[in-house]
Motif scaffolding. Structure first.
Motif, PDB file in Angstrom:
ATOM      1  N   LEU A   1      57.420  35.898  41.622  1.00  0.00           N
ATOM      2  CA  LEU A   1      56.225  36.585  42.094  1.00  0.00           C
ATOM      3  C   LEU A   1      55.458  37.182  40.920  1.00  0.00           C
ATOM      4  O   LEU A   1      54.233  37.083  40.834  1.00  0.00           O
ATOM      5  CB  LEU A   1      56.631  37.697  43.073  1.00  0.00           C
ATOM      6  CG  LEU A   1      55.492  38.420  43.777  1.00  0.00           C
ATOM      7  CD1 LEU A   1      54.819  37.495  44.777  1.00  0.00           C
ATOM      8  CD2 LEU A   1      56.004  39.673  44.486  1.00  0.00           C
ATOM      9  N   ALA A   2      56.220  37.781  39.997  1.00  0.00           N
ATOM     10  CA  ALA A   2      55.609  38.492  38.876  1.00  0.00           C
ATOM     11  C   ALA A   2      54.869  37.554  37.930  1.00  0.00           C
ATOM     12  O   ALA A   2      53.928  37.963  37.254  1.00  0.00           O
ATOM     13  CB  ALA A   2      56.679  39.283  38.118  1.00  0.00           C
ATOM     14  N   VAL A   3      55.289  36.291  37.900  1.00  0.00           N
ATOM     15  CA  VAL A   3      54.588  35.357  37.012  1.00  0.00           C
ATOM     16  C   VAL A   3      53.561  34.521  37.770  1.00  0.00           C
ATOM     17  O   VAL A   3      52.964  33.593  37.224  1.00  0.00           O
ATOM     18  CB  VAL A   3      55.564  34.421  36.251  1.00  0.00           C
ATOM     19  CG1 VAL A   3      56.464  35.246  35.340  1.00  0.00           C
ATOM     20  CG2 VAL A   3      56.391  33.583  37.217  1.00  0.00           C
ATOM     21  N   GLY A   4      53.398  34.809  39.051  1.00  0.00           N
ATOM     22  CA  GLY A   4      52.338  34.134  39.795  1.00  0.00           C
ATOM     23  C   GLY A   4      52.745  32.799  40.383  1.00  0.00           C
ATOM     24  O   GLY A   4      51.901  32.019  40.820  1.00  0.00           O
ATOM     25  N   ALA A   5      54.068  32.518  40.414  1.00  0.00           N
ATOM     26  CA  ALA A   5      54.510  31.229  40.948  1.00  0.00           C
ATOM     27  C   ALA A   5      54.490  31.214  42.479  1.00  0.00           C
ATOM     28  O   ALA A   5      54.558  30.155  43.095  1.00  0.00           O
ATOM     29  CB  ALA A   5      55.916  30.904  40.442  1.00  0.00           C
ATOM     30  N   ILE A   6      54.429  32.404  43.098  1.00  0.00           N
ATOM     31  CA  ILE A   6      54.360  32.473  44.562  1.00  0.00           C
ATOM     32  C   ILE A   6      52.929  32.815  44.965  1.00  0.00           C
ATOM     33  O   ILE A   6      52.344  33.773  44.459  1.00  0.00           O
ATOM     34  CB  ILE A   6      55.354  33.526  45.099  1.00  0.00           C
ATOM     35  CG1 ILE A   6      56.784  33.057  44.829  1.00  0.00           C
ATOM     36  CG2 ILE A   6      55.139  33.776  46.590  1.00  0.00           C
ATOM     37  CD1 ILE A   6      57.846  34.084  45.119  1.00  0.00           C
ATOM     38  N   ASP A   7      52.368  32.031  45.891  1.00  0.00           N
ATOM     39  CA  ASP A   7      50.977  32.250  46.287  1.00  0.00           C
ATOM     40  C   ASP A   7      50.866  33.260  47.427  1.00  0.00           C
ATOM     41  O   ASP A   7      49.992  34.113  47.425  1.00  0.00           O
ATOM     42  CB  ASP A   7      50.345  30.927  46.745  1.00  0.00           C
ATOM     43  CG  ASP A   7      50.332  29.900  45.634  1.00  0.00           C
ATOM     44  OD1 ASP A   7      49.795  30.235  44.557  1.00  0.00           O
ATOM     45  OD2 ASP A   7      50.875  28.792  45.816  1.00  0.00           O
ATOM     46  N   ILE A   8      51.724  33.082  48.407  1.00  0.00           N
ATOM     47  CA  ILE A   8      51.651  33.946  49.586  1.00  0.00           C
ATOM     48  C   ILE A   8      53.019  34.545  49.848  1.00  0.00           C
ATOM     49  O   ILE A   8      54.015  33.822  49.950  1.00  0.00           O
ATOM     50  CB  ILE A   8      51.173  33.137  50.818  1.00  0.00           C
ATOM     51  CG1 ILE A   8      49.692  32.750  50.643  1.00  0.00           C
ATOM     52  CG2 ILE A   8      51.368  33.936  52.105  1.00  0.00           C
ATOM     53  CD1 ILE A   8      49.123  31.935  51.784  1.00  0.00           C
ATOM     54  N   LEU A   9      53.072  35.863  49.921  1.00  0.00           N
ATOM     55  CA  LEU A   9      54.341  36.525  50.189  1.00  0.00           C
ATOM     56  C   LEU A   9      54.238  37.264  51.512  1.00  0.00           C
ATOM     57  O   LEU A   9      53.274  37.996  51.763  1.00  0.00           O
ATOM     58  CB  LEU A   9      54.685  37.506  49.063  1.00  0.00           C
ATOM     59  CG  LEU A   9      56.063  38.163  49.192  1.00  0.00           C
ATOM     60  CD1 LEU A   9      57.182  37.120  49.088  1.00  0.00           C
ATOM     61  CD2 LEU A   9      56.262  39.236  48.117  1.00  0.00           C
ATOM     62  N   ILE A  10      55.243  37.054  52.370  1.00  0.00           N
ATOM     63  CA  ILE A  10      55.270  37.706  53.672  1.00  0.00           C
ATOM     64  C   ILE A  10      56.500  38.583  53.716  1.00  0.00           C
ATOM     65  O   ILE A  10      57.557  38.187  53.215  1.00  0.00           O
ATOM     66  CB  ILE A  10      55.313  36.629  54.784  1.00  0.00           C
ATOM     67  CG1 ILE A  10      54.004  35.828  54.745  1.00  0.00           C
ATOM     68  CG2 ILE A  10      55.523  37.263  56.159  1.00  0.00           C
ATOM     69  CD1 ILE A  10      54.028  34.585  55.587  1.00  0.00           C
ATOM     70  N   GLY A  11      56.377  39.770  54.277  1.00  0.00           N
ATOM     71  CA  GLY A  11      57.559  40.617  54.283  1.00  0.00           C
ATOM     72  C   GLY A  11      57.407  41.861  55.120  1.00  0.00           C
ATOM     73  O   GLY A  11      56.464  42.003  55.906  1.00  0.00           O
TER      74      GLY A  11
END
Ligand code: ADP
Ligand code: MG
Length: 695
Positions: free
Chosen positions: A364-374
């Motif tokens: 997440l911190a390096v921008g590899a995840i586009d959409i995070l749900i939680g």
């Protein structure tokens, strides 16, 4: 305005008990709304018309006290003689103190409805005041008399005379509202309104006065909110992320198996403008269950992803977060989600294994995840984004305002991401504009086509139709459909005689539905067990699901067509409406059965049976339970409104908001309207306005 003049210590204490210490407090101690009393024309007995309200000035000639047949009732009957020498009877029921208070010979003005009784004339429901012959004029303009919220020792009449005296002593009150604004809305001056609400010449004038004062209350509140919003927006710069026609957001809409509803079109257009603008978006997306908010949210998030940014969605429970995750991966499947160059969507919850979580956070911190749900887990310090563009918060009323702010602040470069808040709680527009005063509001006021409205039935718990219902449930189960059975309690309780999910589950699974799979889900179960049962229900391995309100929000199983709610009177309207929204999500006909004991007041249940319109129900709820029932007003920080009623005054809410916006946009600190600025500060103070923050 100073202290209340000319009152005795005892009266002063009584006033203080009502919260009245200054002249301002006194003249803003408003009479009950809609309870003015027309004391009728000032006339003589001879000229008075039977059946009309009149006021007679005269002298008390005698008192006659009698005990009525039922011994508990006393009647004190005065004979009053007017100037012409004609007499009229004035009977007071159960007010034996009158002869002492107004003895024989007292000059009085007495009003009531003139009646003929046993061949004599009498004034029904009389109101009697001592009459000062030097002040006859005061009677003329006092035809419409107010009733005040009173306390022991301080009657409505006493308050009326205190307020009257205060108003008389008061020089003309300066108006804080600019003349043009007043004229624009057709409002009285403050001075006229304050005087007229206490001593109106007609009921019309009282209503007119009330309008002015209601507008004042609402305008000051809205100004406060708009000023806050202005401060928030001028201190931060947002992101310009205009929708692209060649991006993934556009591709999503192309691949949907259905066209957007008109309401969804309007919503995406509005959100698109907000996204494009450098002003940070603060928008509320409000829509009844099933109105299609998720698609709008997905489009909003992808629009940011099209700008190589990240988007986050926070849900109030793990069940919902997981469901959103499933929905998103489903919706985005045609875009190649999570494969090769498709968008990357991940789920973060508190219960996930530490190692997996650590890996996710690094990506997440390096921008590899586009959409995070939680869930709330998203709020933790360690959750860092590379380039957060959009924040979506679902079911906002379950989160505190600070949660929204905390997510927004995860962008550390001083730019604010765009924020979209979604709620399925239908709030009457007036409340939305107030409670979410600094959010723009978009309403999805249209359900996708092709749905059959849920039919709602109210049945007595002991009804013999229960057996039929169970037969119907079995029939539908055989056809692949599913049934929820909701109970108020998890386990039986001695304190609260209501159906419990555990017991109901045992009864159904061992009894009438022993040949079906009956599942049980409630909030005290471990998450993994809950999920397993929900999943089995979704697949159809479980056909009947006994549950508590854990299934209330957002759970989406299109094959579920029957919702049975036991002891339904234990739930609130909006809760029942949410529960009912769990069925009717597919194309087939759905039913909701509300069981209730016969003795209870079933007004709410009948209202529910009468309509599926969540906004209408929210209004019914407000009417039945009073304002502030949808939200804890203390928690919301919403100041108490004295005169304004949000449902009744919805037009003034809208008008004041519009005026406040224009005013603050042109002159944020109200430099050109210092008196109005003072009034806002005086009413709502900086602290209370800060509590209202919902940015
Ligand atoms: P909400 O979140 O507002 O309760 P959802 O977004 O879950 O509603 O949508 C409810 C259902 O309607 C979903 O199954 C969704 O796929 C479907 N849906 C959404 N928009 C449309 C549309 N425009 N036409 C047909 N079906 C739609
Ligand atoms: Mg939803």
């Amino acid at each position: 305005m100073g202290r209340v003049p000319g009152v005795h210590t005892r009266t002063r204490e009584l006033l203080e008990a009502l919260g009245i210490t200054t002249v301002r407090d006194l003249v803003t101690h408003y009479p009950h709304q809609d309870r003015y009393r027309d004391v009728g024309e000032l006339t003589t007995v001879a000229d008075a018309v039977v059946g009309r309200a009149v006021t007679i000035v005269g002298t008390i000639r005698s008192w006659h006290v009698e005990r009525a047949r039922s011994r508990r009732m006393t009647i004190a009957r005065a004979s009053v003689v007017d100037g012409d020498g004609t007499s009229v009877d004035v009977p007071f029921f159960n007010q034996p103190w009158w002869p002492k208070k107004a003895p024989q010979g007292t000059q009085v003005a007495v009003s009531g409805v003139l009646q003929r009784y046993r061949k004599r004339l009498q004034l029904k429901n009389p109101k009697l005041v001592e009459f000062d012959p030097g002040d006859a004029a005061s009677l003329e303009d006092g035809r419409i008399q107010p009733t005040y919220p009173a306390t022991e020792g301080l009657s409505s009449g006493k308050l009326a005379s205190l307020v009257g005296a205060a108003l008389e002593a008061l020089p003309e009150i300066e108006d804080h509202l600019p003349e043009v604004m007043r004229a624009q809305r057709g409002l009285m001056s403050l001075d006229a309104a304050l005087r007229a609400i206490h001593r109106p010449a007609s009921e019309d004038e009282a209503a007119h006065a009330r309008n002015r004062l209601v507008y004042d209350e609402l305008l000051c509140l809205q100004i406060g909110l708009q000023q806050r919003r202005h401060r928030l927006e001028s201190s931060v710069v947002g992101l310009a992320q205009a929708p692209r026609t060649d991006g993934r957001a556009a591709a999503l809409l192309d691949t949907l198996p259905f066209p957007l509803t008109d309401a969804q079109e309007r919503a995406t257009a509005g959100i698109g403008q907000d996204l494009a603008s450098r002003k940070p978006m603060h928008r509320l997306l409000q829509g009844d269950v099933g109105s299609g908010k998720t698609v709008v949210a997905a489009w909003t998030m992808l629009t940011s992803v099209d700008h190589s940014r990240q988007a986050v969605l926070m849900a109030p429970t793990e069940v919902l977060a997981e469901q959103h995750f499933r929905t998103f991966t489903g919706l985005l499947a045609p875009l190649g989600v999570n494969v090769l160059d498709g968008p990357r969507v991940e789920l973060l919850t508190g219960s996930m294994p530490v190692s997996r979580r650590r890996g996710l956070l690094a990506e997440l911190a390096v921008g590899a995840i586009d959409i995070l749900i939680g869930t709330h887990a998203l709020l933790e310090e360690v959750v860092e984004f590379d380039d957060l563009g959009v924040v979506v918060v679902d079911e906002q009323h379950r989160f505190g305002v600070e949660h929204r702010t905390r997510l927004r602040d995860k962008r550390r470069d001083g730019h604010a991401p765009d924020v979209l808040v979604m709620t399925a709680t239908p709030i009457p527009r007036s409340l939305a504009l107030t409670f979410y005063g600094d959010l723009d509001v978009t309403v999805l006021d249209e359900l996708p086509p092709g749905r059959t409205p849920v039919r709602t039935h109210v049945l007595a718990s002991e009804s013999s139709r229960r057996a039929n219902l169970y037969r119907f449930v079995r029939e539908r189960a055989t056809a692949g459909e599913r049934t929820y059975v909701v109970c108020p309690l998890v386990e039986e309780s001695e304190d609260l005689p209501a159906a419990s999910a555990t017991k109901m589950h045992a009864e159904l699974s061992q009894g009438v539905f022993s040949d079906l799979e009956v599942g049980l889900v409630h909030g005290r179960m471990p998450t993994a067990d809950k999920d397993a049962v929900m999943e089995a229900f979704r697949r159809g391995d479980v056909q009947v699901l006994v549950a508590t309100t854990v299934i209330e929000v957002g759970v989406d199983v299109p094959e579920a067509t029957i919702m049975i709610i036991e002891d339904a009177q234990r739930f609130g309207i909006s809760q029942l409406h949410q529960l009912r929204g769990r069925v009717g999500r597919g194309a087939g006909a759905s039913h909701c059965v509300l069981f209730a004991s016969e003795e209870d007041d079933n007004t709410r249940l009948n209202a529910l049976a009468a309509t599926t319109d969540g906004f209408r129900l929210a209004e019914v709820d407000l009417e039945l339970r009073g304002e502030g029932s949808l939200f804890d007003t203390r928690q919301s920080g919403l100041p108490d409104l004295t005169l304004a009623r949000l449902v009744r005054d919805v037009e003034w809410v809208a008008a004041s908001r519009e005026d406040a916006r224009a005013l603050v946009a042109a002159d944020p600190d109200l430099i050109h309207h210092p008196r109005l600025a003072d009034e806002v500060r005086r009413r709502y103070g900086d602290e209370r306005l800060a509590a209202l923050e919902s940015g």
